[in-house]
Design a protein around this motif. Sequence first.
Motif, mmCIF file in Angstrom:
data_model
loop_
_atom_site.group_PDB
_atom_site.id
_atom_site.type_symbol
_atom_site.label_atom_id
_atom_site.label_comp_id
_atom_site.label_asym_id
_atom_site.label_seq_id
_atom_site.Cartn_x
_atom_site.Cartn_y
_atom_site.Cartn_z
ATOM 1 N N TYR A 161 71.533 33.300 32.169
ATOM 2 C CA TYR A 161 72.157 34.158 31.159
ATOM 3 C C TYR A 161 71.104 35.102 30.581
ATOM 4 N N ASP A 162 71.517 36.328 30.279
ATOM 5 C CA ASP A 162 70.633 37.295 29.635
ATOM 6 C C ASP A 162 70.565 36.981 28.144
ATOM 7 N N LEU A 163 69.422 36.439 27.717
ATOM 8 C CA LEU A 163 69.263 35.992 26.335
ATOM 9 C C LEU A 163 68.567 37.022 25.449
ATOM 10 N N SER A 164 68.447 38.256 25.922
ATOM 11 C CA SER A 164 67.724 39.270 25.159
ATOM 12 C C SER A 164 68.396 39.593 23.834
ATOM 13 N N MET A 165 69.701 39.372 23.740
ATOM 14 C CA MET A 165 70.438 39.659 22.511
ATOM 15 C C MET A 165 70.881 38.375 21.817
ATOM 16 N N SER A 166 70.220 37.290 22.142
ATOM 17 C CA SER A 166 70.631 35.982 21.607
ATOM 18 C C SER A 166 69.458 35.259 20.944
ATOM 19 N N GLU A 167 69.817 34.397 20.002
ATOM 20 C CA GLU A 167 68.877 33.404 19.488
ATOM 21 C C GLU A 167 69.089 32.140 20.308
ATOM 22 N N TYR A 168 68.005 31.490 20.737
ATOM 23 C CA TYR A 168 68.170 30.293 21.546
ATOM 24 C C TYR A 168 67.104 29.269 21.197
ATOM 25 N N LYS A 169 67.406 28.012 21.526
ATOM 26 C CA LYS A 169 66.507 26.916 21.183
ATOM 27 C C LYS A 169 66.624 25.819 22.224
ATOM 28 N N CYS A 170 65.489 25.224 22.554
ATOM 29 C CA CYS A 170 65.462 24.148 23.535
ATOM 30 C C CYS A 170 65.849 22.830 22.876
ATOM 31 N N PHE A 171 66.661 22.050 23.562
ATOM 32 C CA PHE A 171 67.090 20.742 23.070
ATOM 33 C C PHE A 171 66.452 19.648 23.908
ATOM 34 N N ASP A 172 65.669 18.800 23.254
ATOM 35 C CA ASP A 172 65.101 17.614 23.892
ATOM 36 C C ASP A 172 64.279 17.961 25.140
ATOM 37 N N ASN A 173 63.706 19.177 25.156
ATOM 38 C CA ASN A 173 62.883 19.644 26.285
ATOM 39 C C ASN A 173 63.639 19.652 27.612
ATOM 40 N N LYS A 174 64.986 19.751 27.529
ATOM 41 C CA LYS A 174 65.779 19.660 28.757
ATOM 42 C C LYS A 174 66.708 20.857 28.966
ATOM 43 N N TRP A 175 67.313 21.357 27.905
ATOM 44 C CA TRP A 175 68.266 22.457 28.056
ATOM 45 C C TRP A 175 68.292 23.318 26.794
ATOM 46 N N ASN A 176 68.768 24.537 26.938
ATOM 47 C CA ASN A 176 68.810 25.496 25.841
ATOM 48 C C ASN A 176 70.234 25.738 25.381
ATOM 49 N N PHE A 177 70.400 25.933 24.077
ATOM 50 C CA PHE A 177 71.664 26.443 23.552
ATOM 51 C C PHE A 177 71.374 27.787 22.881
ATOM 52 N N TYR A 178 72.360 28.673 22.886
ATOM 53 C CA TYR A 178 72.124 30.038 22.407
ATOM 54 C C TYR A 178 73.335 30.593 21.669
ATOM 55 N N THR A 179 73.081 31.621 20.865
ATOM 56 C CA THR A 179 74.123 32.340 20.130
ATOM 57 C C THR A 179 73.700 33.802 19.984
ATOM 58 N N ALA A 180 74.656 34.696 20.021
ATOM 59 C CA ALA A 180 74.360 36.114 19.846
ATOM 60 C C ALA A 180 73.701 36.362 18.492
ATOM 61 N N LYS A 181 72.631 37.164 18.482
ATOM 62 C CA LYS A 181 71.911 37.456 17.238
ATOM 63 C C LYS A 181 72.833 38.087 16.198
ATOM 64 N N ASN A 182 73.710 38.973 16.635
ATOM 65 C CA ASN A 182 74.626 39.629 15.697
ATOM 66 C C ASN A 182 75.523 38.622 14.984
ATOM 67 N N ASP A 183 75.965 37.592 15.710
ATOM 68 C CA ASP A 183 76.827 36.576 15.107
ATOM 69 C C ASP A 183 76.068 35.740 14.082
ATOM 70 N N ILE A 184 74.819 35.434 14.397
ATOM 71 C CA ILE A 184 73.986 34.693 13.440
ATOM 72 C C ILE A 184 73.809 35.501 12.161
ATOM 73 N N HIS A 185 73.510 36.772 12.312
ATOM 74 C CA HIS A 185 73.319 37.637 11.144
ATOM 75 C C HIS A 185 74.607 37.774 10.341
ATOM 76 N N GLN A 186 75.752 37.801 11.036
ATOM 77 C CA GLN A 186 77.034 37.896 10.355
ATOM 78 C C GLN A 186 77.299 36.650 9.509
ATOM 79 N N ILE A 187 76.989 35.487 10.047
ATOM 80 C CA ILE A 187 77.155 34.238 9.289
ATOM 81 C C ILE A 187 76.274 34.259 8.050
ATOM 82 N N GLU A 188 75.040 34.688 8.210
ATOM 83 C CA GLU A 188 74.114 34.725 7.084
ATOM 84 C C GLU A 188 74.574 35.702 6.010
ATOM 85 N N ARG A 189 75.152 36.816 6.434
ATOM 86 C CA ARG A 189 75.660 37.799 5.458
ATOM 87 C C ARG A 189 76.876 37.245 4.710
ATOM 88 N N GLU A 190 77.769 36.570 5.426
ATOM 89 C CA GLU A 190 78.992 36.069 4.796
ATOM 90 C C GLU A 190 78.702 35.006 3.746
#
Length: 339
Positions: A93-122
């Motif tokens: 997946y192209d993660l250039s527009m996403s925030e992502y984090k590794c879980f347990d050194n095995k796999w990554n989960f991600y979310t669009a940066k715009n969506d994260i910023h929207q949650i923080e604004r709300e």
Amino acid sequence: MLSTILESLYLKVLVNIVVQRESTLVHIELCSKKGIVDEVSTEFNTTLLNNQMYDFISEYIKESPYFYISILDTSIVQGAIPTCEKNKLSYYYDLSMSEYKCFDNKWNFYTAKNDIHQIEREYEDIGIDMIFSPFVILANFFQDKINNNLAMYALVQDGFISVAVFENSQLLYAEHLDMLTGDENEDILLNENIEEDLDLDSGIDLEDIDVDEGDINSLDEFGDIEDLDSLEDIDEFSDNKDVEEELYESDKILPEDEENEAFNEDYQRFSLMQSAVANFYRDDKYESRFIENVYIADCAGVTNDLKKYLEEEMFFNVYVRRADLGVEVCELAKMELGL
């Protein structure tokens, strides 16, 4: 040292927010070193932070300077990929527009940066300390299962389904499915005869599945599908905490219009999960395996129809556990804070 002493004098207030299709659930726990002192859950008829919700949360967080506000990520553009190696991320997946984090050194989960910023604004009036991925919820909720053999797991929310395939705790595939988008794009049910639509021929063509030869051999076991209900076949799942999921039956009696709506939604959930399985089998990016067992974390009150569809149309062994998303988000917050 002084800060540690001061902190021990106060309760920790954990505020957990789950935005649903037409409402918001707020689950609050007050914790001491010995455990939960008090807890409360309230549902608000809004999907935004309004005055009523703000006042409710404020009443609790003013009791202590040590309060933490968490929210479940319901962003449409989110997912998980089966690697933490940076040079392999873009393959999935192209993660250039996403925030992502590794879980347990095995796999990554991600979310669009715009969506994260929207949650923080709300929620800027109260502030958000932690945003949790539904895939982390899923991994934590079924931690007693994902360390075992291959299975598919689904977190069923009000409007969303997060699906993941794990084998021996390693993520193989994940997809976040939006039921609301599905409603806009297609008119499913009940103007047609649904039973005619439940035709296995319209499902996954097993001839197209690209899996290991050893896995294909397990298709021979379909002839013994009637034996799956025997105690011997489900004995490995028969510890006390799994009694509910093994014997799960819908015990809700609904008015006819609500029953039809639940029937519609469960068929849609089945269709989305069927599509996710097809993607896992057919997409060359993923290491396909033949799925036999499906575990569902039910946070939306599904009927037994969903279990029946998956068992009868896709030959899965299906186990359902009821889950409270507010409580599960709070569990992750406590883990994050070391409580």
